[in-house]
Design a protein around this motif. Structure first.
Motif, PDB file in Angstrom:
ATOM      1  N   ARG A  16      23.950 -61.057  40.544  1.00  0.00           N
ATOM      2  CA  ARG A  16      25.079 -62.084  41.893  1.00  0.00           C
ATOM      3  C   ARG A  16      25.418 -62.298  42.489  1.00  0.00           C
ATOM      4  O   ARG A  16      25.514 -63.207  43.237  1.00  0.00           O
ATOM      5  CB  ARG A  16      25.210 -63.292  39.568  1.00  0.00           C
ATOM      6  CG  ARG A  16      26.185 -63.965  39.889  1.00  0.00           C
ATOM      7  CD  ARG A  16      25.236 -65.527  39.526  1.00  0.00           C
ATOM      8  NE  ARG A  16      24.090 -65.288  41.052  1.00  0.00           N
ATOM      9  CZ  ARG A  16      23.281 -66.012  40.718  1.00  0.00           C
ATOM     10  NH1 ARG A  16      22.763 -67.293  40.137  1.00  0.00           N
ATOM     11  NH2 ARG A  16      22.743 -66.891  41.783  1.00  0.00           N
ATOM     12  N   ALA A  17      26.722 -60.889  42.659  1.00  0.00           N
ATOM     13  CA  ALA A  17      27.011 -61.416  43.788  1.00  0.00           C
ATOM     14  C   ALA A  17      26.660 -60.935  44.716  1.00  0.00           C
ATOM     15  O   ALA A  17      26.916 -61.125  46.157  1.00  0.00           O
ATOM     16  CB  ALA A  17      27.785 -59.680  43.529  1.00  0.00           C
ATOM     17  N   LEU A  18      25.508 -60.163  44.993  1.00  0.00           N
ATOM     18  CA  LEU A  18      24.302 -59.719  45.637  1.00  0.00           C
ATOM     19  C   LEU A  18      23.802 -61.269  46.008  1.00  0.00           C
ATOM     20  O   LEU A  18      22.876 -61.217  47.508  1.00  0.00           O
ATOM     21  CB  LEU A  18      23.541 -58.963  45.372  1.00  0.00           C
ATOM     22  CG  LEU A  18      24.445 -57.811  45.359  1.00  0.00           C
ATOM     23  CD1 LEU A  18      23.062 -55.939  44.927  1.00  0.00           C
ATOM     24  CD2 LEU A  18      24.722 -56.351  46.531  1.00  0.00           C
ATOM     25  N   ILE A  19      22.901 -62.049  45.079  1.00  0.00           N
ATOM     26  CA  ILE A  19      22.369 -62.949  45.373  1.00  0.00           C
ATOM     27  C   ILE A  19      22.784 -64.359  44.855  1.00  0.00           C
ATOM     28  O   ILE A  19      22.514 -65.083  43.607  1.00  0.00           O
ATOM     29  CB  ILE A  19      21.194 -62.702  44.451  1.00  0.00           C
ATOM     30  CG1 ILE A  19      20.669 -61.504  45.000  1.00  0.00           C
ATOM     31  CG2 ILE A  19      20.072 -64.086  45.299  1.00  0.00           C
ATOM     32  CD1 ILE A  19      19.328 -61.260  44.281  1.00  0.00           C
ATOM     33  N   PRO A  20      24.215 -64.935  45.806  1.00  0.00           N
ATOM     34  CA  PRO A  20      24.691 -66.027  45.480  1.00  0.00           C
ATOM     35  C   PRO A  20      24.729 -67.099  44.922  1.00  0.00           C
ATOM     36  O   PRO A  20      24.622 -68.107  44.365  1.00  0.00           O
ATOM     37  CB  PRO A  20      26.245 -65.692  45.975  1.00  0.00           C
ATOM     38  CG  PRO A  20      25.383 -65.245  46.878  1.00  0.00           C
ATOM     39  CD  PRO A  20      24.730 -64.126  46.764  1.00  0.00           C
ATOM     40  N   ASN A  21      23.560 -67.949  46.293  1.00  0.00           N
ATOM     41  CA  ASN A  21      22.673 -68.720  46.219  1.00  0.00           C
ATOM     42  C   ASN A  21      21.322 -69.368  45.756  1.00  0.00           C
ATOM     43  O   ASN A  21      20.625 -70.482  46.542  1.00  0.00           O
ATOM     44  CB  ASN A  21      23.543 -69.135  48.079  1.00  0.00           C
ATOM     45  CG  ASN A  21      21.805 -68.187  48.964  1.00  0.00           C
ATOM     46  OD1 ASN A  21      21.763 -66.823  48.314  1.00  0.00           O
ATOM     47  ND2 ASN A  21      22.057 -68.346  50.384  1.00  0.00           N
ATOM     48  N   ASN A  54      27.441 -64.713  32.759  1.00  0.00           N
ATOM     49  CA  ASN A  54      26.902 -63.514  33.593  1.00  0.00           C
ATOM     50  C   ASN A  54      26.060 -63.990  35.176  1.00  0.00           C
ATOM     51  O   ASN A  54      25.959 -62.615  35.295  1.00  0.00           O
ATOM     52  CB  ASN A  54      27.189 -62.111  32.709  1.00  0.00           C
ATOM     53  CG  ASN A  54      28.122 -61.417  31.926  1.00  0.00           C
ATOM     54  OD1 ASN A  54      28.593 -60.683  32.696  1.00  0.00           O
ATOM     55  ND2 ASN A  54      28.637 -61.871  30.560  1.00  0.00           N
ATOM     56  N   GLY A  55      25.946 -64.705  34.927  1.00  0.00           N
ATOM     57  CA  GLY A  55      25.376 -65.390  36.346  1.00  0.00           C
ATOM     58  C   GLY A  55      23.736 -65.940  35.606  1.00  0.00           C
ATOM     59  O   GLY A  55      23.254 -66.473  36.795  1.00  0.00           O
ATOM     60  N   MET A  56      23.583 -66.007  34.813  1.00  0.00           N
ATOM     61  CA  MET A  56      22.133 -66.687  34.140  1.00  0.00           C
ATOM     62  C   MET A  56      22.180 -68.126  34.472  1.00  0.00           C
ATOM     63  O   MET A  56      22.821 -69.227  34.064  1.00  0.00           O
ATOM     64  CB  MET A  56      21.903 -66.206  32.893  1.00  0.00           C
ATOM     65  CG  MET A  56      20.385 -66.908  32.659  1.00  0.00           C
ATOM     66  SD  MET A  56      18.574 -65.838  34.205  1.00  0.00           S
ATOM     67  CE  MET A  56      19.431 -64.040  33.605  1.00  0.00           C
TER      68      MET A  56
END
Length: 389
Positions: A16-21, A54-56
């Protein structure tokens, strides 16, 4: 956790941090969450809550039997967590064949009606065996588009028979909003249809994706090198081409690879044709099922049982009250994963189960809530205070 000894939540946080968009999507097996069994309802809700935290983003909710009560539980859990709910209809049969009536166009439309009524944000057709032919794609997607003009339609298929690109283009023509693809070097056979082929075929038409083919080629080249690093584990070690026989045996893509590998590893590579034929007969014995994990595994277990014991379908039916069937088959007939469309096969079910108990309705509904505090205490006791939930 089991195979890589890593925390799945940490992996998700890092991605999620590396692929925010870019939205992340996961599969949720309805009331089975991400396992092969039923969990207490509060465990499914808690899992979705933590996954979202957590980002899903998108939860593709399905059930291996298209059993609506199981799906509704998963949809409710994903929605309560704040996720995008994508209800997935698992596809089998052939809606373009008037002789195939069990899973007809009307069956799929009625199922879609229930899922849209329940509030799904996206409607998905999940074709795990690559059975969607172009004509069937037009019929099914076109009918769904007409009935639900405002609901996004997403189609997922495998390319086992080699017709995936044509089928996905037909879906797009009929009104699908999203079709799943795989980068060229990872595409075909039991994977998804080729991204490059679909981008190239759509170029210059009303379906033009706007994606530059040069970028697809660069992306494919990277994964071609990465794939080479894992060559010993690749399905191509035993499988060299696509197979149109899935139109007959209806084996899902992922399972086709596994069965093929298992047959070779057990010295039964020369009997794989028998296993595939037995799979067709096992499916009929069980009443012609939607075949997605775990229902596909149940059919596969019965098929291998038949080959190992040299049993025909007629012999299995005749001797059902005396044979020792795989546990997965027995539990399916008991109702452990839900109720199949059209009900359980009789008298086969009664002969296998005899006096064993039968579950009525949604299997997870009768499970007591999970006590998370007791669970955490048990994990800390087993793993020490370094354990961080």
């Amino acid at each position: 956790m089991r195979f890589l000894s890593e925390c799945p939540w940490k992996r998700l946080q890092e991605l999620r941090a590396l692929i925010p968009n870019v939205p992340f999507q996961m599969l949720l097996r309805g009331a089975n969450a991400v396992g092969y069994t039923n969990y207490p309802d509060n465990a499914v809700f808690k899992f979705c809550e933590v996954a979202k935290e957590n980002g899903m983003d998108i939860f593709r909710v399905f059930d291996s039997l298209n059993y609506v009560p199981n799906m509704l539980l998963g949809m409710e859990a994903a929605g309560a967590a704040g996720g995008v709910v994508e209800a997935a209809i698992s596809y089998t049969g052939d809606v373009s064949d008037p002789m195939r009536q069990k899973y007809s166009l009307d069956y799929y439309l009625k199922l879609a009606d229930e899922l849209v009524k329940a509030g799904t944000h996206i409607l998905c057709i999940k074709d795990m065996a690559g059975l969607l032919k172009p004509e069937a794609s037009k019929l099914l997607v076109g009918a769904l588009r007409d009935r639900f003009p405002d609901v996004p339609i997403h189609v997922h298929t495998h390319d086992t028979a080699g017709a995936g690109v044509a089928a996905m283009l037909a879906c797009a023509e009929a009104g699908a909003d999203v079709v799943d693809v795989a980068v060229d070097s990872m595409a075909g056979m039991t994977s998804q249809p080729s991204m490059g082929a679909i981008v190239a075929c759509a170029k210059g038409t009303k379906l033009d994706t706007g994606i530059a083919l040069e970028k697809v080629f660069d992306y494919s080249e990277y994964w071609e090198v990465a794939r080479g690093l894992y060559a010993p584990f690749d399905c191509t070690a035993t499988m060299k081409s696509g197979n149109a026989d899935v139109y007959e045996n209806e084996i899902p893509g992922g399972q086709y690879t596994n069965l093929h590998f298992q047959a070779h590893s057990m010295g039964l590579g020369n009997k794989f044709k028998e296993v595939k034929k037995a799979y067709t007969e096992a499916n009929k014995l069980l009443g012609d099922l939607i075949k997605v994990t775990p229902s596909s595994k149940i059919v596969g277990d019965l098929a291998q049982f038949m080959v190992q014991n040299n049993l025909t379908r007629a012999e299995v039916e005749e001797r059902a009250d005396e044979l020792s069937f795989p546990l997965s088959v027995v539990e399916f007939l008991q109702g452990y994963i839900g109720i199949p469309h059209g009900g359980f096969p009789e008298p086969f079910r009664s002969k296998v189960l005899k006096s064993l108990n039968r579950i009525e309705g949604r299997p997870g509904a009768s499970l007591p809530p999970l006590d998370f505090k007791v669970l955490e205490e048990g994990l800390r006791a087993a793993h020490g205070e370094d354990y961080h939930p």
